[in-house]
Design a protein around this motif. Structure first.
Motif, PDB file in Angstrom:
ATOM      1  N   GLY A  61       0.780  -1.227   0.000  1.00  0.00           N
ATOM      2  CA  GLY A  61       0.000   0.000   0.000  1.00  0.00           C
ATOM      3  C   GLY A  61       0.811   1.276   0.000  1.00  0.00           C
ATOM      4  N   GLU A  62       2.046   1.260   0.534  1.00  0.00           N
ATOM      5  CA  GLU A  62       2.842   2.483   0.642  1.00  0.00           C
ATOM      6  C   GLU A  62       3.508   2.823  -0.694  1.00  0.00           C
ATOM      7  OE1 GLU A  62       3.687   5.671   1.515  1.00  0.00           O
ATOM      8  OE2 GLU A  62       3.258   4.726   3.466  1.00  0.00           O
ATOM      9  N   SER A  63       3.260   4.017  -1.174  1.00  0.00           N
ATOM     10  CA  SER A  63       3.864   4.431  -2.451  1.00  0.00           C
ATOM     11  C   SER A  63       4.497   5.813  -2.371  1.00  0.00           C
ATOM     12  CB  SER A  63       2.807   4.421  -3.570  1.00  0.00           C
ATOM     13  OG  SER A  63       1.734   5.294  -3.245  1.00  0.00           O
ATOM     14  N   ASN A  64       4.461   6.438  -1.185  1.00  0.00           N
ATOM     15  CA  ASN A  64       5.048   7.748  -1.016  1.00  0.00           C
ATOM     16  C   ASN A  64       6.573   7.621  -1.000  1.00  0.00           C
ATOM     17  OD1 ASN A  64       6.233  10.033   0.639  1.00  0.00           O
ATOM     18  ND2 ASN A  64       4.123  10.756   0.437  1.00  0.00           N
ATOM     19  N   ILE A  65       7.237   8.220  -1.986  1.00  0.00           N
ATOM     20  CA  ILE A  65       8.686   8.068  -2.119  1.00  0.00           C
ATOM     21  C   ILE A  65       9.424   8.666  -0.925  1.00  0.00           C
ATOM     22  CG2 ILE A  65      10.681   8.651  -3.537  1.00  0.00           C
ATOM     23  CD1 ILE A  65       8.818   6.502  -4.692  1.00  0.00           C
ATOM     24  N   PHE A  66       8.933   9.784  -0.383  1.00  0.00           N
ATOM     25  CA  PHE A  66       9.574  10.388   0.773  1.00  0.00           C
ATOM     26  C   PHE A  66       9.519   9.439   1.972  1.00  0.00           C
ATOM     27  CE2 PHE A  66       9.250  12.797   4.750  1.00  0.00           C
ATOM     28  CZ  PHE A  66      10.450  13.492   4.727  1.00  0.00           C
ATOM     29  N   VAL A  67       8.361   8.846   2.198  1.00  0.00           N
ATOM     30  CA  VAL A  67       8.209   7.906   3.318  1.00  0.00           C
ATOM     31  C   VAL A  67       9.117   6.696   3.132  1.00  0.00           C
ATOM     32  CG1 VAL A  67       6.598   6.315   4.460  1.00  0.00           C
ATOM     33  CG2 VAL A  67       5.854   8.632   3.868  1.00  0.00           C
ATOM     34  N   LEU A  68       9.165   6.181   1.904  1.00  0.00           N
ATOM     35  CA  LEU A  68       9.984   5.001   1.638  1.00  0.00           C
ATOM     36  C   LEU A  68      11.473   5.316   1.780  1.00  0.00           C
ATOM     37  CD1 LEU A  68       8.089   3.466  -1.424  1.00  0.00           C
ATOM     38  CD2 LEU A  68       8.065   2.672   0.948  1.00  0.00           C
ATOM     39  N   THR A  69      11.887   6.488   1.309  1.00  0.00           N
ATOM     40  CA  THR A  69      13.289   6.881   1.458  1.00  0.00           C
ATOM     41  C   THR A  69      13.662   6.970   2.937  1.00  0.00           C
ATOM     42  OG1 THR A  69      13.229   8.105  -0.629  1.00  0.00           O
ATOM     43  CG2 THR A  69      15.005   8.640   0.900  1.00  0.00           C
ATOM     44  N   SER A  70      12.780   7.572   3.730  1.00  0.00           N
ATOM     45  CA  SER A  70      13.027   7.686   5.170  1.00  0.00           C
ATOM     46  C   SER A  70      13.077   6.322   5.839  1.00  0.00           C
ATOM     47  CB  SER A  70      11.936   8.550   5.818  1.00  0.00           C
ATOM     48  OG  SER A  70      11.941   9.855   5.278  1.00  0.00           O
ATOM     49  N   ARG A  71      12.265   5.393   5.356  1.00  0.00           N
ATOM     50  CA  ARG A  71      12.224   4.059   5.946  1.00  0.00           C
ATOM     51  C   ARG A  71      13.558   3.342   5.783  1.00  0.00           C
ATOM     52  NH1 ARG A  71       7.525   0.353   3.756  1.00  0.00           N
ATOM     53  NH2 ARG A  71       6.349   1.883   4.984  1.00  0.00           N
ATOM     54  N   TYR A  72      14.173   3.498   4.622  1.00  0.00           N
ATOM     55  CA  TYR A  72      15.392   2.741   4.342  1.00  0.00           C
ATOM     56  C   TYR A  72      16.679   3.527   4.583  1.00  0.00           C
ATOM     57  CZ  TYR A  72      12.233  -0.716   2.474  1.00  0.00           C
ATOM     58  OH  TYR A  72      11.225  -1.644   2.355  1.00  0.00           O
ATOM     59  N   GLN A  73      16.556   4.808   4.963  1.00  0.00           N
ATOM     60  CA  GLN A  73      17.741   5.618   5.231  1.00  0.00           C
ATOM     61  C   GLN A  73      18.599   5.053   6.366  1.00  0.00           C
ATOM     62  OE1 GLN A  73      18.663   8.028   3.190  1.00  0.00           O
ATOM     63  NE2 GLN A  73      20.582   8.216   4.345  1.00  0.00           N
ATOM     64  N   PRO A  74      17.997   4.579   7.474  1.00  0.00           N
ATOM     65  CA  PRO A  74      18.830   4.000   8.543  1.00  0.00           C
ATOM     66  C   PRO A  74      19.636   2.784   8.082  1.00  0.00           C
ATOM     67  CG  PRO A  74      16.657   4.547   9.390  1.00  0.00           C
ATOM     68  CD  PRO A  74      16.576   4.703   7.899  1.00  0.00           C
ATOM     69  N   LEU A  75      19.070   1.974   7.205  1.00  0.00           N
ATOM     70  CA  LEU A  75      19.820   0.838   6.667  1.00  0.00           C
ATOM     71  C   LEU A  75      20.995   1.340   5.837  1.00  0.00           C
ATOM     72  CD1 LEU A  75      20.212  -2.186   6.072  1.00  0.00           C
ATOM     73  CD2 LEU A  75      18.578  -1.939   4.182  1.00  0.00           C
ATOM     74  N   SER A  76      20.750   2.370   5.027  1.00  0.00           N
ATOM     75  CA  SER A  76      21.815   2.964   4.229  1.00  0.00           C
ATOM     76  C   SER A  76      22.933   3.485   5.122  1.00  0.00           C
ATOM     77  CB  SER A  76      21.250   4.109   3.381  1.00  0.00           C
ATOM     78  OG  SER A  76      22.268   4.924   2.861  1.00  0.00           O
ATOM     79  N   GLU A  77      22.564   4.152   6.205  1.00  0.00           N
ATOM     80  CA  GLU A  77      23.564   4.713   7.115  1.00  0.00           C
ATOM     81  C   GLU A  77      24.345   3.612   7.834  1.00  0.00           C
ATOM     82  OE1 GLU A  77      21.213   7.266   9.539  1.00  0.00           O
ATOM     83  OE2 GLU A  77      20.960   8.796   7.969  1.00  0.00           O
ATOM     84  N   TYR A  78      23.655   2.531   8.167  1.00  0.00           N
ATOM     85  CA  TYR A  78      24.349   1.413   8.822  1.00  0.00           C
ATOM     86  C   TYR A  78      25.407   0.831   7.885  1.00  0.00           C
ATOM     87  CZ  TYR A  78      25.301  -3.249  10.617  1.00  0.00           C
ATOM     88  OH  TYR A  78      25.943  -4.391  11.053  1.00  0.00           O
ATOM     89  N   ILE A  79      25.034   0.590   6.646  1.00  0.00           N
ATOM     90  CA  ILE A  79      25.981   0.014   5.681  1.00  0.00           C
ATOM     91  C   ILE A  79      27.142   0.975   5.437  1.00  0.00           C
ATOM     92  CG2 ILE A  79      26.268  -0.819   3.320  1.00  0.00           C
ATOM     93  CD1 ILE A  79      23.324  -1.682   3.396  1.00  0.00           C
ATOM     94  N   THR A  80      26.816   2.271   5.314  1.00  0.00           N
ATOM     95  CA  THR A  80      27.860   3.272   5.113  1.00  0.00           C
ATOM     96  C   THR A  80      28.867   3.246   6.256  1.00  0.00           C
ATOM     97  OG1 THR A  80      26.375   4.719   3.864  1.00  0.00           O
ATOM     98  CG2 THR A  80      28.323   5.742   4.836  1.00  0.00           C
ATOM     99  N   GLY A  81      28.366   3.137   7.466  1.00  0.00           N
ATOM    100  CA  GLY A  81      29.243   3.104   8.628  1.00  0.00           C
ATOM    101  C   GLY A  81      30.155   1.898   8.651  1.00  0.00           C
ATOM    102  N   GLN A  82      29.706   0.806   8.061  1.00  0.00           N
ATOM    103  CA  GLN A  82      30.528  -0.402   8.014  1.00  0.00           C
ATOM    104  C   GLN A  82      31.598  -0.309   6.938  1.00  0.00           C
ATOM    105  OE1 GLN A  82      30.120  -2.933  10.335  1.00  0.00           O
ATOM    106  NE2 GLN A  82      28.685  -1.465  11.206  1.00  0.00           N
ATOM    107  N   LEU A  83      31.260   0.328   5.811  1.00  0.00           N
ATOM    108  CA  LEU A  83      32.201   0.394   4.693  1.00  0.00           C
ATOM    109  C   LEU A  83      33.243   1.492   4.884  1.00  0.00           C
ATOM    110  CD1 LEU A  83      29.779  -0.103   1.684  1.00  0.00           C
ATOM    111  CD2 LEU A  83      31.518  -1.703   2.486  1.00  0.00           C
ATOM    112  N   ARG A  84      32.789   2.649   5.380  1.00  0.00           N
ATOM    113  CA  ARG A  84      33.655   3.783   5.684  1.00  0.00           C
ATOM    114  C   ARG A  84      34.313   4.406   4.454  1.00  0.00           C
ATOM    115  NH1 ARG A  84      33.414   3.988  10.948  1.00  0.00           N
ATOM    116  NH2 ARG A  84      33.225   2.091  12.173  1.00  0.00           N
TER     117      ARG A  84
END
Length: 296
Positions: A61-84
């Motif tokens: 049901g969720e199709s709002n791109i802003f909401v979806l980007t916010s949902r997955y941003q923490p995962l992106s930040e976690y991976i970024t922190g691991q790769l450095r």
């Protein structure tokens, strides 16, 4: 007649020749150094260039791109922190499955893909050589639902009575495995129709627009809790996954897999926000087995 040169003049000429040779060497060295600097600069730019994480949200049901980007941003930040070495990983969410495939198959591929349409992910693994990193530890099974007073008791009845079966988007994984299961039990005679979102399937069964519905496990559980009946389930297949681009180096792939698996103990709350209990290591064979089941 032979002309001789004064020894001092000869000495001066030798000094000038030596100086020219020395300066030539300095020039060549400078060029090498300059080329090396350009190459190093290009390497730094490559390392600093943001990675892309393409997210296939599937047809929920969720199709709002802003909401979806916010949902997955923490995962992106976690991976970024691991790769450095890669300071930014940009999130690119999409709900449209065909658009997702177009982006994933483009010549410039995203470095990471998080996907829920696992049959489409399997095609990326088989045809585009994406590298499986992790998958949800629990297998995925779609469910066939009917009303509590339905005369349909088995999947065989669905084919025999040519019942109307409503499924989600024709490109969805839920649809692919449901069709595979109907084919496996010889119920190909069913009349299949599609609706855009999985949430709409249960509503249409409730209102009598079809006799059988195909839904994901979450909706199936809610259906049963509300008094409806789950007629059958599909075979279990590989679940939501994260893939790496075919161009990623083996060392990066190994680092990413280790970091993602570490989320099970280090970041369980983050996993929970994504609807995941645990990651498991994913293997190429998982996806080939899925495609063998769905015949895609």
């Amino acid at each position: 007649m032979t002309t001789s040169r004064h020894p001092a003049l000869e000495c001066g000429a030798d000094i000038r020749a030596a100086r020219r040779a020395f300066l030539g060497l300095l020039g060549a060295g400078g060029m090498v150094a300059a080329c090396g600097a350009v190459a190093a600069g290009d390497a730094r730019k490559q390392a600093e260039r943001p990675w892309r994480m393409l997210v296939n949200e599937a047809v929920t049901g969720e199709s709002n791109i802003f909401v979806l980007t916010s949902r997955y941003q923490p995962l992106s930040e976690y991976i970024t922190g691991q790769l450095r070495a890669h300071p930014v990983i940009n999130v690119e969410p999409t709900v449209d499955i065909q658009r997702f495939l177009t982006i994933a198959r483009s010549p410039v591929k995203p470095e990471l893909v998080f996907g829920k349409s696992v049959n489409q992910l399997a095609k990326l693994v088989r045809d585009e050589h994406y590298q499986p990193l992790v998958r949800r530890a629990d297998a995925y099974k779609a469910a066939f639902i009917v009303s509590k007073d339905s005369a349909i008791l088995t999947l065989a009845d669905v084919g025999r009575t040519r019942a109307k079966v409503i499924m989600p988007d024709e490109f969805a994984a839920t649809t692919a495995v449901a069709r595979a299961e109907l084919r496996r039990v010889g119920a190909d005679g069913a009349q299949v129709v599609h609706t855009r979102y999985q949430e709409a399937v249960a509503q249409q069964i409730t209102h009598g627009f079809a006799q059988v519905g195909v839904v994901n496990p979450t909706i199936a559980r809610k259906w049963a809790e509300g008094g409806g009946r789950v007629l059958a389930e599909t075979q279990p297949v590989v679940n939501w996954s994260i893939l790496a681009a075919p161009t990623l180096a083996d060392a990066d792939v190994a680092l990413l897999r280790t970091a993602l698996l570490a989320m099970n103990t280090q970041s369980p709350a983050l996993l929970a926000t994504l609807g995941i209990k645990q990651w498991a290591a994913a293997e190429r064979q998982d996806y080939l087995a899925l495609l063998d089941y769905t015949k895609e």
